[in-house]
Write an enzyme that holds these catalytic residues in place. Structure first.
Site, short mmCIF file in Angstrom:
data_model
loop_
_atom_site.label_atom_id
_atom_site.label_comp_id
_atom_site.label_asym_id
_atom_site.label_seq_id
_atom_site.Cartn_x
_atom_site.Cartn_y
_atom_site.Cartn_z
CE1 TYR A 26 13.59 51.21 -33.33
CE2 TYR A 26 12.04 53.04 -33.36
CZ TYR A 26 12.99 52.28 -32.70
OH TYR A 26 13.35 52.61 -31.41
CG ASN A 54 10.08 48.85 -27.41
OD1 ASN A 54 9.09 48.95 -28.15
ND2 ASN A 54 10.90 49.86 -27.19
CG HIS A 107 9.35 50.27 -33.46
ND1 HIS A 107 10.32 49.70 -32.65
CD2 HIS A 107 8.90 51.35 -32.78
CE1 HIS A 107 10.43 50.40 -31.53
NE2 HIS A 107 9.57 51.40 -31.59
CB CYS A 162 5.29 53.07 -29.79
SG CYS A 162 7.01 53.32 -30.27
CG ASP A 163 8.86 56.97 -26.96
OD1 ASP A 163 9.15 56.13 -27.82
OD2 ASP A 163 9.65 57.36 -26.09
NE ARG A 222 20.45 52.87 -31.46
CZ ARG A 222 19.49 53.24 -32.32
NH1 ARG A 222 18.25 52.92 -32.08
NH2 ARG A 222 19.81 53.91 -33.41
NE ARG A 238 19.44 48.05 -26.57
CZ ARG A 238 19.12 49.33 -26.65
NH1 ARG A 238 18.65 49.97 -25.59
NH2 ARG A 238 19.27 50.01 -27.78
#
Length: 440
Positions: A262, A147, A200, A170-171, A282, A93
């Protein structure tokens, strides 16, 4: 009342403690016979697993709980699979976020080149997961919120098109609904949302209360006057507070609908890039923040043998959502959720095979989605460009096509420039050789 057997894939996730807590809270409404946590990272999962033993001893002593790295143990005779895997972990990531920034492009987990890289890694493991589950539990519901959900949903729909027990969800829409509820001082469970777009990448057009009143105009005015913050702002890292704050900007420029947070990366790529720190993205914020807090607390609970005064749970919307989705399916409750489904006319002027995100009721036979008709030129154009990127990304994976990968990144609104796209793509290929198919 029937008791269900579930498995959590990605048991070592920092989100797992919140999910475990949600299962405890919902044990009367959604009782379990067996719960298994499954992860390929034994060391990481064991920290969460030992915490879970203490949690269930205190709050769910009747539950048959185990954690494992063995597929057969994990998937045999399960009713629901909750999937939250992260292929490559935080190591990859961090590369997803930092490499694009070397070339002047946004570095973000699910958007832009970072989302492309993550998606290319996720496809292989998600396909393997479905095959593994179906080997041991052919009728289990697979509730996937891995994701980037849009790319994963596109890939799974191609490979398992006739498997009607795979649900991608998706939450973030739930997080937004909770945030609307907080600023309105209302129960978000009473809302009836109307939503359209891609994962998103979508908008709430209406948000009705129990009497049928549309609350969207009210929310717009509140955001204009007071700004916008997540419902659980006190638990969020700084970058998330900045993310929600951008809703005010988006509503000023595009006032028709309430945007998914997003969208800021696609609407303001130059502005967002300038606000980012290429040395501390992030990923670093999560590693030094939520990751550290959750694992430290889990270890402390395991050592002390009690969850009293524990502060492990972060963002219970994530856990609550997936448990309530399973409950709605298990008991045919037909609750409303924003889910990812094949379009087939739901958005009238978008191609039928698009994997779109819309409101649906969820029952024993899966989602029954609500259509929104045609959307106007601006939103149609935004969706079609992003959809082309998502489909080309899946093409690149399945065909091993460098050309399709380059086209995907060139179309993405966070990149646009083909020379930048090629440089970013080449750099990402180099670090993802162990995860991606060879691109020719």
């Amino acid at each position: 009342m029937k008791k269900f057997n579930i498995v959590i894939v990605g048991g070592g996730s920092t989100w797992t403690p919140g999910l475990l807590n949600s299962l405890c809270k919902k044990k009367s409404e959604f009782p379990l016979g067996k719960l298994v946590m499954y992860d390929i990272d034994e060391e990481r999962q064991s920290v969460i697993g030992e915490f879970a033993k203490i949690l269930f001893k205190e709050k769910y002593p009747e539950l048959d709980f185990n954690y494992t790295t063995d597929k057969e143990t994990a998937f045999t005779n399960v009713d629901f699979v909750f999937c939250q895997m992260r292929t490559g972990g935080y190591t990859m990531r961090e590369k997803d976020e930092k490499i694009p920034m070397e070339f002047g492009v946004i570095g973000q987990e699910t958007c832009g080149p970072g989302g492309f890289a993550y998606g290319m890694r996720s496809i292989r493991d998600m396909i393997q997961l479905v095959e593994d589950v179906r080997m041991y539990a052919k009728d289990a519901w697979i509730l996937n919120y891995t994701n980037p959900a849009a790319i994963v949903a596109e890939a799974l729909n191609r490979v398992f098109h006739d498997d009607k027990k795979i649900l991608n969800i998706c939450d973030q829409p739930v997080n937004l609904l909770r945030s609307y509820g907080k600023i309105l001082d209302m129960d978000p469970y009473e809302f009836e949302p109307v939503y359209f777009g891609l994962n998103h990448f979508g908008w709430f057009t209406h948000l009705y209360d129990k009497e049928g009143n549309d609350l969207v105009p009210v929310i717009k005015n509140i955001v204009k006057e007071r700004g916008f913050a997540p419902a659980d702002a006190e638990q969020r890292d700084k970058s998330w507070l900045e993310t929600y704050a951008m809703v005010e900007d988006m509503l000023k420029d595009f006032p028709e609908y309430l945007p998914n947070t997003y969208l800021q990366y696609y609407l303001y790529p130059e502005y967002k890039f300038k606000k980012m720190n290429p040395e501390f993205t992030r990923a670093n914020e999560v590693i030094e923040g939520r990751e550290r807090r959750v694992f430290e607390e889990c270890r402390r609970v395991a050592e002390e043998g009690t969850t009293q005064n524990a502060h492990v749970v972060h963002n219970d919307a994530h856990g609550d959502m997936i448990v309530e989705v399973a409950e709605s399916i298990a008991y045919n409750k037909h609750r409303l959720y924003v889910v990812i489904v094949e379009n087939n006319g739901l958005i009238g002027n978008i191609q039928n095979d698009a994997m779109v995100e819309v409101t649906a009721t969820l029952g024993a036979n899966g989602p029954r989605p609500y259509g929104v008709g045609n959307v106007d030129t601006f939103y149609k154009g935004m969706i079609e460009q992003q959809l082309a990127y998502e489909k080309l990304t899946a093409d690149a994976y399945f065909e091993g096509s460098y050309s399709k990968a380059l086209k995907a990144l060139t179309l993405n609104r966070t990149v646009v420039d083909a020379k930048k796209a090629r440089k970013v793509l080449d750099a990402l290929i180099e670090v993802n050789r162990d995860y991606w198919p060879e691109l020719k």
